[in-house]
Scaffold this motif. Structure first.
Motif, short mmCIF file in Angstrom:
data_model
loop_
_atom_site.label_atom_id
_atom_site.label_comp_id
_atom_site.label_asym_id
_atom_site.label_seq_id
_atom_site.Cartn_x
_atom_site.Cartn_y
_atom_site.Cartn_z
N LYS A 73 0.60 -0.98 -0.40
CA LYS A 73 -0.39 -0.36 0.20
C LYS A 73 1.18 1.36 0.09
CE LYS A 73 -4.11 2.22 1.24
NZ LYS A 73 -4.75 2.42 0.59
N ASP A 95 -7.05 1.86 -4.74
CA ASP A 95 -6.78 2.37 -3.16
C ASP A 95 -5.27 2.45 -2.78
OD1 ASP A 95 -5.93 -0.77 -4.13
OD2 ASP A 95 -6.93 -0.88 -2.05
N THR A 97 -2.43 0.54 -4.34
CA THR A 97 -1.68 -0.65 -3.81
C THR A 97 -1.31 -1.51 -4.96
OG1 THR A 97 -3.04 -0.68 -1.53
CG2 THR A 97 -2.17 -3.38 -2.20
#
Length: 177
Positions: A73, A95, A97
């Motif tokens: 992440k 996100d 990631t």
């Protein structure tokens, strides 16, 4: 308790004294992260520079680890999100990631005992013109590694390892008359 006297490092009245043996063991699924060939927990990169990442994993068990998954992440205002690229991995921009799993690397479907593997990724730091308003521009990488082990006919047990690294962006000094 209080110390014997202000200069002492010993307690005046010990309330409890105990000894315990501590055994340190390797994690079941070990992981290490190197950024620009540096394994320190914090590294410094110039603004506008590139960061090359190498994630390595190892199975220290005597049984296979199945369905391994590695998630990295990325967070921080200094990250140039459009530059993220993962060799044999997938970047999920929703996100921020990077994911390595058995769908992108077949070796993560079953990591045999004492086997190791690597994943490579890279991204860029925003240029100094975009970072000028930030007080301390950084990028944080939170790595999570998980997998399943089945031992002696029991139900699968999920094992996990995590590490965190920080990238600080070197500031550029500007002087004008």
């Amino acid at each position: 308790g209080s110390l014997k006297n202000p200069e002492s490092t010993e307690f005046g009245v010990p309330y409890m004294l105990a000894q315990a043996d501590v055994q340190i063991a390797k994690p079941f699924l070990g992981v290490s992260l190197t950024l620009n060939r540096d394994s320190a927990s914090t590294i410094v990169v110039p603004s506008g520079g590139n960061v090359n990442g190498l994630i390595s994993w190892a199975n220290s068990l005597s049984i296979p680890i199945n369905d391994a998954r590695i998630s990295i992440k990325l967070s921080g205002e200094a990250l140039d999100e459009s530059s993220v690229d993962a060799t044999q991995g997938f970047y999920r921009s929703s996100d921020k990631t990077i994911v390595f799993d058995k769908s992108t690397m077949s070796g993560l479907g079953s990591i045999q005992p004492n086997n190791t593997g690597n994943g490579v990724f890279l991204f860029a730091v925003k240029p100094s013109s975009e970072l000028a308003s930030l007080r301390q521009p950084t990028i944080t990488l939170s790595v999570s590694v998980s997998g399943k082990r089945i031992e002696g006919g029991r139900l699968p047990e999920t094992i996990e390892s995590t590490i965190t690294k920080t990238i600080k962006v070197a500031t550029e000094l500007g002087v004008s008359g």
